[in-house]
Design an enzyme around this catalytic site. Sequence first.
Site, short mmCIF file in Angstrom:
data_model
loop_
_atom_site.label_atom_id
_atom_site.label_comp_id
_atom_site.label_asym_id
_atom_site.label_seq_id
_atom_site.Cartn_x
_atom_site.Cartn_y
_atom_site.Cartn_z
N GLU A 50 -3.15 7.78 -3.77
CA GLU A 50 -3.66 7.22 -5.00
C GLU A 50 -4.98 7.85 -5.42
O GLU A 50 -5.84 8.00 -4.55
CB GLU A 50 -3.89 5.70 -4.75
CG GLU A 50 -3.33 4.83 -5.80
CD GLU A 50 -3.28 3.38 -5.35
OE1 GLU A 50 -2.39 3.03 -4.56
OE2 GLU A 50 -4.14 2.63 -5.78
N ARG A 99 0.87 -1.19 0.00
CA ARG A 99 0.00 0.00 0.00
C ARG A 99 0.90 1.22 0.00
O ARG A 99 1.92 1.25 0.68
CB ARG A 99 -0.91 0.02 1.23
CG ARG A 99 -2.10 -0.92 1.17
CD ARG A 99 -3.16 -0.48 0.16
NE ARG A 99 -4.32 -1.35 0.14
CZ ARG A 99 -4.50 -2.37 -0.73
NH1 ARG A 99 -3.59 -2.63 -1.65
NH2 ARG A 99 -5.60 -3.09 -0.69
N HIS A 144 -1.78 0.23 -9.89
CA HIS A 144 -2.42 -0.70 -8.94
C HIS A 144 -2.97 -1.95 -9.66
O HIS A 144 -4.17 -2.19 -9.71
CB HIS A 144 -3.54 0.00 -8.16
CG HIS A 144 -3.83 -0.65 -6.83
ND1 HIS A 144 -4.20 0.03 -5.71
CD2 HIS A 144 -3.80 -1.97 -6.46
CE1 HIS A 144 -4.39 -0.81 -4.70
NE2 HIS A 144 -4.16 -2.05 -5.15
P1 NAP Z 1 -0.88 -11.25 5.03
O1 NAP Z 1 -0.85 -12.69 4.69
O2 NAP Z 1 -1.68 -10.80 6.20
O3 NAP Z 1 0.65 -10.79 5.20
C1 NAP Z 1 1.04 -9.59 5.75
C2 NAP Z 1 2.21 -9.88 6.68
O4 NAP Z 1 2.73 -8.64 7.14
C3 NAP Z 1 1.77 -10.67 7.90
O5 NAP Z 1 2.21 -11.99 7.76
C4 NAP Z 1 2.43 -9.97 9.06
O6 NAP Z 1 3.29 -10.89 9.70
C5 NAP Z 1 3.28 -8.87 8.42
N1 NAP Z 1 3.22 -7.64 9.20
C6 NAP Z 1 2.12 -7.00 9.64
N2 NAP Z 1 2.48 -5.88 10.31
C7 NAP Z 1 3.83 -5.86 10.29
C8 NAP Z 1 4.78 -4.96 10.82
N3 NAP Z 1 4.43 -3.89 11.54
N4 NAP Z 1 6.09 -5.21 10.60
C9 NAP Z 1 6.46 -6.31 9.90
N5 NAP Z 1 5.60 -7.19 9.37
C10 NAP Z 1 4.30 -6.96 9.57
O7 NAP Z 1 -1.39 -10.38 3.79
P2 NAP Z 1 -1.16 -10.67 2.22
O8 NAP Z 1 -2.28 -11.45 1.69
O9 NAP Z 1 0.22 -11.18 2.03
O10 NAP Z 1 -1.28 -9.18 1.66
C11 NAP Z 1 -0.37 -8.18 2.10
C12 NAP Z 1 -0.83 -6.81 1.65
O11 NAP Z 1 -0.61 -6.67 0.26
C13 NAP Z 1 -2.33 -6.53 1.80
O12 NAP Z 1 -2.63 -6.09 3.10
C14 NAP Z 1 -2.61 -5.50 0.75
O13 NAP Z 1 -2.57 -4.21 1.30
C15 NAP Z 1 -1.47 -5.67 -0.25
N6 NAP Z 1 -1.95 -6.12 -1.59
C16 NAP Z 1 -1.80 -5.28 -2.65
C17 NAP Z 1 -2.22 -5.70 -3.91
C18 NAP Z 1 -2.08 -4.83 -5.10
O14 NAP Z 1 -2.95 -4.83 -5.95
N7 NAP Z 1 -0.98 -4.09 -5.23
C19 NAP Z 1 -2.82 -6.96 -4.08
C20 NAP Z 1 -2.94 -7.78 -2.96
C21 NAP Z 1 -2.52 -7.35 -1.70
P3 NAP Z 1 3.58 -10.79 11.25
O15 NAP Z 1 2.24 -10.67 11.91
O16 NAP Z 1 4.35 -12.02 11.58
O17 NAP Z 1 4.43 -9.58 11.41
#
Ligand code: NAP
Length: 339
Positions: free
Chosen positions: A276, A247, A294
């Site tokens: 954005e 993001r 995006h």
């Molecule tokens: P996810 O499985 O929840 O992974 C996010 C990871 O970030 C978690 O495993 C968490 O691990 C870690 N995290 C959270 N807060 C943190 C912090 N303060 N410091 C370090 N690590 C932290 O989510 P995902 O499915 O991989 O998606 C991730 C993000 O990608 C989404 O939230 C979304 O905003 C973005 N996204 C963007 C697009 C796009 O179109 N560009 C598409 C899909 C997703 P821990 O709890 O172990 O720290």
Amino acid sequence: MSHGPSPAPDAAPGSEPARPVVCTTRPLPGGPFAGPFARLAQEVDLRPGLEALAEAEGLVCFPGDPVDAALMARAPRLRAIATVSVGYDHIELPAAAARGIVVTHTPGVLTAATAELTFALMLAAARHLLAGDRLVREGGFRGFDPELLLGLELEGACLGVVGAGRIGSAVAERALAFGMRVLYHSRRPRPALEARGCARAPSLAALLEQADVVSLHVPLTAETYHLIGARELALMRPHAILVNTARGPVVDEAALVEALARGRPAAAALDVYEREPALSPGLAALPNAVLLPHLGSATARTRRRMAELAVAGLLDALAGRPPDHAVPLPDAPSAHPSS
Ligand code: NAP
């Protein structure tokens, strides 16, 4: 047995129960969304747009469409919000929690598409794809040149994954196939990644100091807002590349523009932006920035699966069934404070 949503509570006894009204934060997209939303329209009174919000019991929303307390206040009957995304930073969760509104999202189905786009960005920046394409189109290609647009080779390079959840782990897996060394930064250890040879960085700073490519995969939260600012950018190796498919506000974009203008880090490849669709002044003019609109989950297959999951989540929530992918809500403030 019907799996449809429970009828509106004020249906007259003996009458055909009214189907719950469902609104959407934008006109319904077609293409891969058409099938899932046609199925939704068989179960609910689907009214695309926000005109019928005052009657809405369900709301479908998309990233970038803010669903805040003010919008929820215009929907006194709202019981369920389904976002067609895994990220839910555009939804004011405390406001939903205070009203007991169930929020659902679409994790998992977009992991591969987003990891693939991350690699597209990484390769584009590492191998100067945009500059090469421009050169050819503008007639500047004079034949093979042994020194033309020399880039960073991913094999043997170190990838730093910030946020090793679903997408971060999928990017790490792909990086291993490219022969990269992988460091990750997460609040919790990821034994599955470590079993594959990835190493947990002792700190975010250590990861930034060592990685040749830094790729961001944390959700946007209060904790990750501006996680990468001027100080963190200055820690990166001079030749390093920053990739952001998470993001926009995870990066201080003004600081990034300044850092890229100085050439350190060497390049950035972005799919998301702090405000954005607006870009920070100067960003679009930087030759060392690759900029996409995006597109992380933008494949037809993934968008259809996201729509299917959002529709299933909304129908479950409206029917009072626990949805498979409910967003954890913060504790709602007590309605009857003891003091
Ligand atoms: P996810 O499985 O929840 O992974 C996010 C990871 O970030 C978690 O495993 C968490 O691990 C870690 N995290 C959270 N807060 C943190 C912090 N303060 N410091 C370090 N690590 C932290 O989510 P995902 O499915 O991989 O998606 C991730 C993000 O990608 C989404 O939230 C979304 O905003 C973005 N996204 C963007 C697009 C796009 O179109 N560009 C598409 C899909 C997703 P821990 O709890 O172990 O720290």
